[in-house]
Design an enzyme around this catalytic site. Structure first.
Site, PDB file in Angstrom:
ATOM      1  N   TYR A   1     -11.375  10.010  -0.558  1.00  0.00           N
ATOM      2  CA  TYR A   1     -10.843  10.707  -1.800  1.00  0.00           C
ATOM      3  C   TYR A   1     -11.004  11.978  -1.591  1.00  0.00           C
ATOM      4  CZ  TYR A   1      -8.973   6.284  -3.466  1.00  0.00           C
ATOM      5  OH  TYR A   1      -8.141   5.112  -3.854  1.00  0.00           O
TER       6      TYR A   1
ATOM      7  N   VAL B   1      -1.324  10.076  -7.332  1.00  0.00           N
ATOM      8  CA  VAL B   1      -2.563  10.954  -7.790  1.00  0.00           C
ATOM      9  C   VAL B   1      -2.747  12.420  -7.384  1.00  0.00           C
ATOM     10  CG1 VAL B   1      -3.850   8.647  -7.994  1.00  0.00           C
ATOM     11  CG2 VAL B   1      -3.891   9.992  -5.653  1.00  0.00           C
ATOM     12  N   ASP B   2      -1.807  12.778  -6.619  1.00  0.00           N
ATOM     13  CA  ASP B   2      -1.428  14.390  -6.441  1.00  0.00           C
ATOM     14  C   ASP B   2      -1.052  14.971  -7.412  1.00  0.00           C
ATOM     15  OD1 ASP B   2       1.725  13.244  -4.596  1.00  0.00           O
ATOM     16  OD2 ASP B   2       1.332  14.528  -6.501  1.00  0.00           O
TER      17      ASP B   2
ATOM     18  N   HIS C   1      -2.249   5.663 -12.277  1.00  0.00           N
ATOM     19  CA  HIS C   1      -3.031   5.472 -11.554  1.00  0.00           C
ATOM     20  C   HIS C   1      -4.187   6.683 -11.349  1.00  0.00           C
ATOM     21  CE1 HIS C   1      -0.137   2.317  -9.651  1.00  0.00           C
ATOM     22  NE2 HIS C   1      -0.571   1.977 -10.574  1.00  0.00           N
TER      23      HIS C   1
ATOM     24  N   CYS D   1     -23.046  14.970 -12.740  1.00  0.00           N
ATOM     25  CA  CYS D   1     -21.683  15.029 -13.820  1.00  0.00           C
ATOM     26  C   CYS D   1     -21.822  16.231 -14.704  1.00  0.00           C
ATOM     27  CB  CYS D   1     -21.907  13.892 -14.588  1.00  0.00           C
ATOM     28  SG  CYS D   1     -20.899  13.906 -16.176  1.00  0.00           S
TER      29      CYS D   1
ATOM     30  N   GLY E   1      11.294   7.105  -5.078  1.00  0.00           N
ATOM     31  CA  GLY E   1      10.395   7.164  -4.025  1.00  0.00           C
ATOM     32  C   GLY E   1       9.088   6.248  -4.279  1.00  0.00           C
TER      33      GLY E   1
ATOM     34  N   ASN F   1      15.775   6.197  -3.691  1.00  0.00           N
ATOM     35  CA  ASN F   1      14.742   5.919  -2.695  1.00  0.00           C
ATOM     36  C   ASN F   1      15.341   6.077  -1.438  1.00  0.00           C
ATOM     37  OD1 ASN F   1      11.828   4.987  -3.118  1.00  0.00           O
ATOM     38  ND2 ASN F   1      12.527   3.262  -1.806  1.00  0.00           N
TER      39      ASN F   1
ATOM     40  N   GLU G   1      15.132   4.281   1.095  1.00  0.00           N
ATOM     41  CA  GLU G   1      15.782   2.701   1.486  1.00  0.00           C
ATOM     42  C   GLU G   1      15.549   1.896   0.510  1.00  0.00           C
ATOM     43  OE1 GLU G   1      11.105   2.083   3.322  1.00  0.00           O
ATOM     44  OE2 GLU G   1      13.000   2.259   4.791  1.00  0.00           O
TER      45      GLU G   1
HETATM   46  C1  BV8 Z   1      -3.909  -4.452 -12.423  1.00  0.00           C
HETATM   47  C2  BV8 Z   1      -4.276   4.686  -6.703  1.00  0.00           C
HETATM   48  C3  BV8 Z   1      -4.517  -5.876 -14.397  1.00  0.00           C
HETATM   49  C4  BV8 Z   1      -5.233   5.016  -5.820  1.00  0.00           C
HETATM   50  C5  BV8 Z   1      -3.124   2.597  -6.498  1.00  0.00           C
HETATM   51  C6  BV8 Z   1       1.422  -9.241 -10.117  1.00  0.00           C
HETATM   52  C7  BV8 Z   1       1.951  -9.950  -8.972  1.00  0.00           C
HETATM   53  C8  BV8 Z   1       1.083  -9.745  -7.952  1.00  0.00           C
HETATM   54  C9  BV8 Z   1       0.013  -8.833  -7.757  1.00  0.00           C
HETATM   55  C10 BV8 Z   1      -0.401  -8.182  -8.926  1.00  0.00           C
HETATM   56  C11 BV8 Z   1       0.350  -8.509  -9.991  1.00  0.00           C
HETATM   57  N1  BV8 Z   1      -0.413  -7.886 -11.131  1.00  0.00           N
HETATM   58  C12 BV8 Z   1      -1.405  -7.315 -10.614  1.00  0.00           C
HETATM   59  C13 BV8 Z   1      -1.520  -7.561  -9.230  1.00  0.00           C
HETATM   60  C14 BV8 Z   1      -2.433  -7.013  -8.460  1.00  0.00           C
HETATM   61  C15 BV8 Z   1      -2.080  -5.686  -7.808  1.00  0.00           C
HETATM   62  C16 BV8 Z   1      -0.881  -5.486  -6.954  1.00  0.00           C
HETATM   63  O1  BV8 Z   1      -0.007  -5.190  -7.496  1.00  0.00           O
HETATM   64  N2  BV8 Z   1      -0.980  -5.918  -5.829  1.00  0.00           N
HETATM   65  C17 BV8 Z   1       0.100  -5.908  -4.716  1.00  0.00           C
HETATM   66  C18 BV8 Z   1      -0.563  -5.184  -3.494  1.00  0.00           C
HETATM   67  C19 BV8 Z   1       0.678  -7.244  -4.683  1.00  0.00           C
HETATM   68  N3  BV8 Z   1      -2.244  -4.761  -8.986  1.00  0.00           N
HETATM   69  C20 BV8 Z   1      -3.085  -4.026  -9.477  1.00  0.00           C
HETATM   70  O2  BV8 Z   1      -4.264  -4.450  -8.984  1.00  0.00           O
HETATM   71  C21 BV8 Z   1      -3.167  -2.934 -10.594  1.00  0.00           C
HETATM   72  N4  BV8 Z   1      -3.995  -3.498 -11.451  1.00  0.00           N
HETATM   73  O3  BV8 Z   1      -2.873  -5.201 -12.254  1.00  0.00           O
HETATM   74  O4  BV8 Z   1      -4.703  -4.530 -13.516  1.00  0.00           O
HETATM   75  C22 BV8 Z   1      -3.381  -5.540 -15.316  1.00  0.00           C
HETATM   76  C23 BV8 Z   1      -2.558  -6.620 -15.509  1.00  0.00           C
HETATM   77  C24 BV8 Z   1      -1.567  -6.530 -16.356  1.00  0.00           C
HETATM   78  C25 BV8 Z   1      -1.104  -5.339 -17.211  1.00  0.00           C
HETATM   79  C26 BV8 Z   1      -1.888  -4.428 -16.709  1.00  0.00           C
HETATM   80  C27 BV8 Z   1      -2.877  -4.427 -15.607  1.00  0.00           C
HETATM   81  C28 BV8 Z   1      -3.477  -1.513 -10.244  1.00  0.00           C
HETATM   82  C29 BV8 Z   1      -2.904  -1.054  -9.194  1.00  0.00           C
HETATM   83  C30 BV8 Z   1      -2.967   0.441  -8.775  1.00  0.00           C
HETATM   84  C31 BV8 Z   1      -3.795   0.442  -7.637  1.00  0.00           C
HETATM   85  N5  BV8 Z   1      -3.901   1.920  -7.252  1.00  0.00           N
HETATM   86  N6  BV8 Z   1      -3.177   4.128  -6.402  1.00  0.00           N
HETATM   87  C32 BV8 Z   1      -4.884   5.526  -4.753  1.00  0.00           C
HETATM   88  O5  BV8 Z   1      -3.855   6.350  -4.718  1.00  0.00           O
HETATM   89  O6  BV8 Z   1      -5.743   5.746  -3.627  1.00  0.00           O
HETATM   90  S1  BV8 Z   1      -1.558   1.813  -6.022  1.00  0.00           S
HETATM   91  C33 BV8 Z   1      -0.845   2.972  -4.820  1.00  0.00           C
HETATM   92  O7  BV8 Z   1      -0.239   2.242  -3.814  1.00  0.00           O
HETATM   93  C34 BV8 Z   1      -0.097   3.951  -5.592  1.00  0.00           C
HETATM   94  O8  BV8 Z   1      -0.329   4.631  -6.755  1.00  0.00           O
HETATM   95  C35 BV8 Z   1       1.304   3.164  -5.769  1.00  0.00           C
HETATM   96  O9  BV8 Z   1       1.171   2.477  -6.905  1.00  0.00           O
HETATM   97  C36 BV8 Z   1       1.094   2.401  -4.703  1.00  0.00           C
HETATM   98  C37 BV8 Z   1       1.994   2.405  -3.510  1.00  0.00           C
HETATM   99  O10 BV8 Z   1       3.308   2.579  -3.687  1.00  0.00           O
HETATM  100  P1  BV8 Z   1       4.234   3.756  -3.486  1.00  0.00           P
HETATM  101  O11 BV8 Z   1       4.111   4.706  -4.309  1.00  0.00           O
HETATM  102  O12 BV8 Z   1       5.755   2.998  -3.866  1.00  0.00           O
HETATM  103  O13 BV8 Z   1       4.386   3.997  -1.877  1.00  0.00           O
HETATM  104  P2  BV8 Z   1       4.942   3.268  -0.811  1.00  0.00           P
HETATM  105  O14 BV8 Z   1       4.091   3.760   0.403  1.00  0.00           O
HETATM  106  O15 BV8 Z   1       4.417   1.718  -0.984  1.00  0.00           O
HETATM  107  O16 BV8 Z   1       6.497   3.438  -0.821  1.00  0.00           O
HETATM  108  C38 BV8 Z   1       6.770   4.682  -0.444  1.00  0.00           C
HETATM  109  C39 BV8 Z   1       8.394   4.216  -0.979  1.00  0.00           C
HETATM  110  O17 BV8 Z   1       9.020   5.705  -0.843  1.00  0.00           O
HETATM  111  C40 BV8 Z   1       9.048   3.610   0.201  1.00  0.00           C
HETATM  112  O18 BV8 Z   1      10.041   2.613  -0.457  1.00  0.00           O
HETATM  113  C41 BV8 Z   1       9.957   4.570   0.890  1.00  0.00           C
HETATM  114  O19 BV8 Z   1      11.183   4.088   1.490  1.00  0.00           O
HETATM  115  C42 BV8 Z   1      10.075   5.553   0.194  1.00  0.00           C
HETATM  116  N7  BV8 Z   1      10.286   7.052   0.638  1.00  0.00           N
HETATM  117  C43 BV8 Z   1       9.641   7.671   1.696  1.00  0.00           C
HETATM  118  N8  BV8 Z   1      10.054   8.803   1.831  1.00  0.00           N
HETATM  119  C44 BV8 Z   1      10.946   9.117   1.047  1.00  0.00           C
HETATM  120  C45 BV8 Z   1      11.007   7.972   0.222  1.00  0.00           C
HETATM  121  N9  BV8 Z   1      12.012   8.061  -0.843  1.00  0.00           N
HETATM  122  C46 BV8 Z   1      12.658   9.194  -0.891  1.00  0.00           C
HETATM  123  N10 BV8 Z   1      12.539  10.220  -0.369  1.00  0.00           N
HETATM  124  C47 BV8 Z   1      11.662  10.328   0.891  1.00  0.00           C
HETATM  125  N11 BV8 Z   1      11.317  11.528   1.540  1.00  0.00           N
END
Ligand code: BV8
Length: 236
Positions: free
Chosen positions: A56, A93-94, A109, A136, A175, A201, A203
């Protein structure tokens, strides 16, 4: 375009891609460089805090080398000129939404530029490193962690988000791959309460079939054009 008075927007890493910030799932993306379970879980932090704090610190320092892009600025313009209710929720987080001019940004997040003390549990603005275990600013304990939501942790302000989704006329997702919950479920929440839903998005996302409309291309082009449409429609 039906009468739009309440807009909720969700952004993900894709809106910052054109600013030079790696997304997570793209080729060479963050999750290819680092194992999620090692750097973005409470268990990983307990196992190897140096690795996590260093990860981080690297991302926080990289913010100084990037600038907001036209998509960030267009959303700031919409916030400033839209007469109705507007909520911008980001998974990012940016700080590029704020540097792009957005005043109200809900970081569900967390934020790189915020520190959370695990002793006094108070958050402090933070723009320095943490791997050197600085004290802190409130209780002086050397127990700061990044103020980000790791996998398995509860995202921030979920009540406020679900409340806004429940009364939205329009939900727009920009995005994001729709791979991470609960954010990936917002489109269904919004639809259930009768909102129009739009995906902007590069794609099709994993949830693209849940949206009424989807436009695919770079956010830097799609978002300014869409914002002009909304503001244009509001004038006519
Ligand atoms: C939780 C912070 C309890 C840290 C992050 C239900 C089903 C299955 C699993 C779960 C579920 N419920 C919970 C889970 C577990 C888990 C989860 O979802 N796992 C996944 C992997 C299956 N979720 C959790 O643990 C969450 N907490 O559930 O707590 C709860 C229950 C009920 C109600 C409330 C709470 C916590 C998840 C948060 C984790 N922390 N970030 C850090 O940043 O280091 S997640 C992090 O990854 C991001 O914040 C973001 O959320 C995720 C990444 O996703 P995107 O931002 O979409 O990025 P990605 O690269 O995937 O995609 C980019 C997209 O942009 C692409 O589609 C691409 O095509 C597009 N793109 C690219 N370039 C461009 C573009 N679009 C336009 N223009 C461009 N130029």
């Amino acid at each position: 375009m039906a009468e739009i008075n309440r807009i909720v927007i969700l952004t993900g890493a894709g809106i910052s891609a054109e600013s030079g910030i790696d997304t997570f799932r793209s080729a060479g993306g963050l999750w290819e460089q680092h194992k999620v379970e090692d750097v973005a879980t409470p268990e990983g932090f307990a196992r190897d805090p140096d690795l996590v704090l260093g990860f981080y610190d690297m991302r926080r320092e990289a913010l100084a080398k990037v600038e907001p892009n036209p998509a960030h600025r267009a959303l700031a313009k919409l916030e400033a000129e839209f007469a109705g209710e507007f909520l911008l929720v980001t998974q990012n987080v940016d700080d590029l939404h704020e540097r792009g001019g957005s005043r109200q940004v809900l970081h569900m997040h967390g934020e790189l530029k915020s520190a959370l003390c695990t002793s006094c549990e108070i958050r402090s603005p933070w723009d320095d490193t943490m791997a050197n275990r600085p004290p802190c600013p409130v209780c002086q304990a050397p127990t700061l962690r990044p103020d980000v939501v790791w996998f398995g942790e509860m995202p921030y302000q979920m009540e406020r988000i679900y409340g806004a989704l429940g009364s939205a006329d329009l939900f727009v997702s920009i995005g994001t791959s729709g791979a991470v919950y609960p954010a990936a479920g917002f489109v269904q929440e919004a639809r259930q309460s009768g909102a129009q839903t739009l995906e902007l998005n590069l794609e099709p996302s994993e949830g693209t079939h849940f949206f009424h409309e989807a436009r695919h291309g770079p956010a830097g082009e799609l978002v300014p054009r869409w914002v002009d449409e909304v503001l244009g429609a509001a004038l006519s």
